[in-house]
Motif scaffolding. Structure first.
Motif, PDB file in Angstrom:
ATOM      1  N   ASP A   1      25.235  42.402   2.127  1.00 56.90           N
ATOM      2  CA  ASP A   1      24.011  41.696   2.504  1.00 56.90           C
ATOM      3  C   ASP A   1      24.240  40.188   2.545  1.00 56.90           C
ATOM      4  OD1 ASP A   1      22.674  44.096   2.663  1.00 56.90           O
ATOM      5  OD2 ASP A   1      21.727  43.926   0.688  1.00 56.90           O
ATOM      6  N   LYS A   2      24.997  39.667   1.586  1.00 56.91           N
ATOM      7  CA  LYS A   2      25.270  38.227   1.567  1.00 56.91           C
ATOM      8  C   LYS A   2      26.086  37.790   2.781  1.00 56.91           C
ATOM      9  CE  LYS A   2      23.383  36.929  -2.380  1.00 56.91           C
ATOM     10  NZ  LYS A   2      22.298  35.902  -2.433  1.00 56.91           N
ATOM     11  N   LEU A   3      27.017  38.642   3.215  1.00 54.59           N
ATOM     12  CA  LEU A   3      27.890  38.303   4.348  1.00 54.59           C
ATOM     13  C   LEU A   3      27.305  38.728   5.688  1.00 54.59           C
ATOM     14  CD1 LEU A   3      31.393  39.254   2.889  1.00 54.59           C
ATOM     15  CD2 LEU A   3      30.502  36.947   3.269  1.00 54.59           C
ATOM     16  N   GLY A   4      26.236  39.499   5.667  1.00 54.84           N
ATOM     17  CA  GLY A   4      25.646  39.963   6.915  1.00 54.84           C
ATOM     18  C   GLY A   4      26.497  40.992   7.628  1.00 54.84           C
ATOM     19  N   VAL A   5      27.204  41.844   6.857  1.00 60.75           N
ATOM     20  CA  VAL A   5      28.050  42.886   7.442  1.00 60.75           C
ATOM     21  C   VAL A   5      27.596  44.241   6.908  1.00 60.75           C
ATOM     22  CG1 VAL A   5      30.019  41.318   7.622  1.00 60.75           C
ATOM     23  CG2 VAL A   5      29.791  42.781   5.596  1.00 60.75           C
TER      24      VAL A   5
ATOM     25  N   TYR B   1      35.158  32.932  -7.158  1.00 58.31           N
ATOM     26  CA  TYR B   1      35.111  34.311  -6.668  1.00 58.31           C
ATOM     27  C   TYR B   1      34.644  34.231  -5.218  1.00 58.31           C
ATOM     28  CZ  TYR B   1      34.517  34.766 -11.755  1.00 58.31           C
ATOM     29  OH  TYR B   1      34.627  34.646 -13.122  1.00 58.31           O
ATOM     30  N   THR B   2      35.468  34.673  -4.291  1.00 56.75           N
ATOM     31  CA  THR B   2      35.166  34.498  -2.871  1.00 56.75           C
ATOM     32  C   THR B   2      35.304  35.813  -2.118  1.00 56.75           C
ATOM     33  OG1 THR B   2      36.016  32.225  -2.971  1.00 56.75           O
ATOM     34  CG2 THR B   2      35.750  33.187  -0.790  1.00 56.75           C
ATOM     35  N   TRP B   3      34.359  36.050  -1.205  1.00 50.27           N
ATOM     36  CA  TRP B   3      34.423  37.209  -0.312  1.00 50.27           C
ATOM     37  C   TRP B   3      34.336  36.708   1.124  1.00 50.27           C
ATOM     38  CZ3 TRP B   3      31.853  36.909  -4.852  1.00 50.27           C
ATOM     39  CH2 TRP B   3      32.121  37.887  -5.826  1.00 50.27           C
ATOM     40  N   MET B   4      35.228  37.203   1.991  1.00 49.80           N
ATOM     41  CA  MET B   4      35.248  36.812   3.404  1.00 49.80           C
ATOM     42  C   MET B   4      35.473  38.040   4.284  1.00 49.80           C
ATOM     43  SD  MET B   4      37.547  33.325   3.434  1.00 49.80           S
ATOM     44  CE  MET B   4      36.849  31.766   2.889  1.00 49.80           C
ATOM     45  N   PRO B   5      34.778  38.144   5.408  1.00 56.74           N
ATOM     46  CA  PRO B   5      34.994  39.281   6.307  1.00 56.74           C
ATOM     47  C   PRO B   5      36.338  39.166   7.037  1.00 56.74           C
ATOM     48  CG  PRO B   5      32.879  38.191   6.733  1.00 56.74           C
ATOM     49  CD  PRO B   5      33.690  37.272   5.875  1.00 56.74           C
ATOM     50  N   LEU B   6      37.118  40.245   7.027  1.00 57.66           N
ATOM     51  CA  LEU B   6      38.394  40.237   7.751  1.00 57.66           C
ATOM     52  C   LEU B   6      38.186  40.035   9.246  1.00 57.66           C
ATOM     53  CD1 LEU B   6      39.384  41.591   5.027  1.00 57.66           C
ATOM     54  CD2 LEU B   6      41.054  42.795   6.432  1.00 57.66           C
TER      55      LEU B   6
ATOM     56  N   GLY C   1      28.551  30.321   3.413  1.00 58.25           N
ATOM     57  CA  GLY C   1      29.061  29.367   4.394  1.00 58.25           C
ATOM     58  C   GLY C   1      28.911  29.881   5.815  1.00 58.25           C
ATOM     59  N   TYR C   2      28.557  28.973   6.725  1.00 59.31           N
ATOM     60  CA  TYR C   2      28.319  29.320   8.124  1.00 59.31           C
ATOM     61  C   TYR C   2      29.278  28.558   9.044  1.00 59.31           C
ATOM     62  CZ  TYR C   2      23.863  31.127   6.383  1.00 59.31           C
ATOM     63  OH  TYR C   2      22.908  31.814   5.682  1.00 59.31           O
ATOM     64  N   LEU C   3      29.730  29.225  10.101  1.00 61.07           N
ATOM     65  CA  LEU C   3      30.464  28.570  11.169  1.00 61.07           C
ATOM     66  C   LEU C   3      29.479  27.954  12.146  1.00 61.07           C
ATOM     67  CD1 LEU C   3      33.145  31.337  11.866  1.00 61.07           C
ATOM     68  CD2 LEU C   3      33.422  29.283  10.462  1.00 61.07           C
ATOM     69  N   ASP C   4      29.993  27.165  13.097  1.00 68.80           N
ATOM     70  CA  ASP C   4      29.094  26.490  14.032  1.00 68.80           C
ATOM     71  C   ASP C   4      28.398  27.446  14.990  1.00 68.80           C
ATOM     72  OD1 ASP C   4      31.372  27.102  15.480  1.00 68.80           O
ATOM     73  OD2 ASP C   4      31.486  25.172  16.504  1.00 68.80           O
TER      74      ASP C   4
ATOM     75  N   PHE D   1      30.903  33.188   7.213  1.00 72.61           N
ATOM     76  CA  PHE D   1      32.326  33.414   7.003  1.00 72.61           C
ATOM     77  C   PHE D   1      32.686  33.550   5.531  1.00 72.61           C
ATOM     78  CE2 PHE D   1      32.110  28.872   6.300  1.00 72.61           C
ATOM     79  CZ  PHE D   1      33.095  28.624   5.354  1.00 72.61           C
ATOM     80  N   GLU D   2      31.729  33.247   4.635  1.00 69.12           N
ATOM     81  CA  GLU D   2      32.083  33.222   3.214  1.00 69.12           C
ATOM     82  C   GLU D   2      30.865  33.395   2.334  1.00 69.12           C
ATOM     83  OE1 GLU D   2      34.348  29.943   0.468  1.00 69.12           O
ATOM     84  OE2 GLU D   2      32.554  29.265   1.527  1.00 69.12           O
ATOM     85  N   PHE D   3      31.021  34.181   1.289  1.00 71.36           N
ATOM     86  CA  PHE D   3      30.104  34.139   0.153  1.00 71.36           C
ATOM     87  C   PHE D   3      30.958  33.879  -1.074  1.00 71.36           C
ATOM     88  CE2 PHE D   3      28.149  36.504  -3.476  1.00 71.36           C
ATOM     89  CZ  PHE D   3      27.133  35.592  -3.707  1.00 71.36           C
ATOM     90  N   SER D   4      30.602  32.867  -1.849  1.00 75.16           N
ATOM     91  CA  SER D   4      31.428  32.523  -3.002  1.00 75.16           C
ATOM     92  C   SER D   4      30.566  32.170  -4.200  1.00 75.16           C
ATOM     93  CB  SER D   4      32.359  31.349  -2.680  1.00 75.16           C
ATOM     94  OG  SER D   4      31.614  30.170  -2.428  1.00 75.16           O
TER      95      SER D   4
END
Length: 239
Positions: free
Chosen positions: A112-116, A140-145, A207-210, A215-218
């Motif tokens: 939910d945090k990453l929107g995936v 602690y960081t999570w990023m979508p591959l 974190g958001y890209l333009d 791209f990130e939840f930390s």
């Protein structure tokens, strides 16, 4: 696995409609059900798109009334500029120790945090950040591959943000950040040399890209002596 990014397209379209005047300032947006029918998506997808517009200051939700277009032309929106990470801020005074690095399916909370969706793979990264030889931060960081492919331990030991901007040619745009004081976990007490009675300053960041993609939840736990939080208020550039 394919990440559902339809909500990004909808976010982009509604943002364009607001800036072009299709939805005037102070006007109520159509209900989620109507927008869902218009874009042929679920109401959950519409909610994700609206959430981005709320976070960027284009829309305000009024309890019991709906979503309305804010006066974005004259407002100041909180942004974090630049989003560069600890390495750019402290230079060679910061070093990273990898505590954990894995690829996994996210929990519902992280998804939910990453929107995936829960079937999408994400990186889970745990790092100790040492500043001026003082153990200062546990990250602690999570990023979508699907958005940040090819991460290796080399990037984790130097700068993930540098890899994103220089190697992947992606632009880091903004972040939603929450700050709180917390007691240390067992892991944090061990690596940061803390006691039960100590406390940490903890930041949660999305974190958001333009292009609006997350791209990130930390979650970063900082010792107070090395915690310096600053925001920049930047007025929108509209005539």
């Amino acid at each position: 696995m394919r990440t559902n990014t339809k909500y990004i397209d909808i976010y982009t379209q509604i943002k364009y409609d607001i800036e072009s005047g299709k939805y005037p300032i102070n006007e109520k947006l159509p209900q989620g059900r109507i927008l869902a029918e218009q874009f042929n998506v679920s109401e959950l997808t519409i909610t994700k798109a609206i959430n981005l517009l709320v976070q960027e200051g284009y829309i305000v939700r009024r309890r019991g009334s709906g979503s309305f277009v804010k006066n974005f032309k004259n407002s100041s929106i909180t942004k974090f500029s630049p989003l560069t990470g600890s390495t750019a801020l402290h230079g060679d005074k910061v070093t990273s120790t990898i505590i954990g690095f894995s690829t996994e399916a996210p929990t519902q909370y992280i998804a939910d945090k990453l929107g995936v969706d829960k079937e999408s793979l994400v990186y889970k990264i745990i790092r100790l950040r040492t500043i001026k030889k003082v153990p200062a931060i546990i990250e602690y960081t999570w990023m979508p591959l699907a958005i940040i492919p090819g991460l290796t331990t080399k990037e984790l030991e130097t700068s993930i943000y540098g890899y994103i901007s220089k190697k992947l040619n992606l632009t880091i745009k903004s972040a939603h950040i929450k700050v709180a004081g917390v007691r240390p976990s067992v892991l944090e007490k061990a690596y940061l040399k803390l006691k039960d009675t100590d406390f940490l300053m903890q930041t949660e960041q999305i974190g958001y890209l333009d292009d609006g993609r997350i791209f990130e939840f930390s979650i970063a736990s900082h010792i107070p002596s090395e915690f310096d939080f600053e925001t920049v208020l930047i007025a929108n550039d509209h005539d």
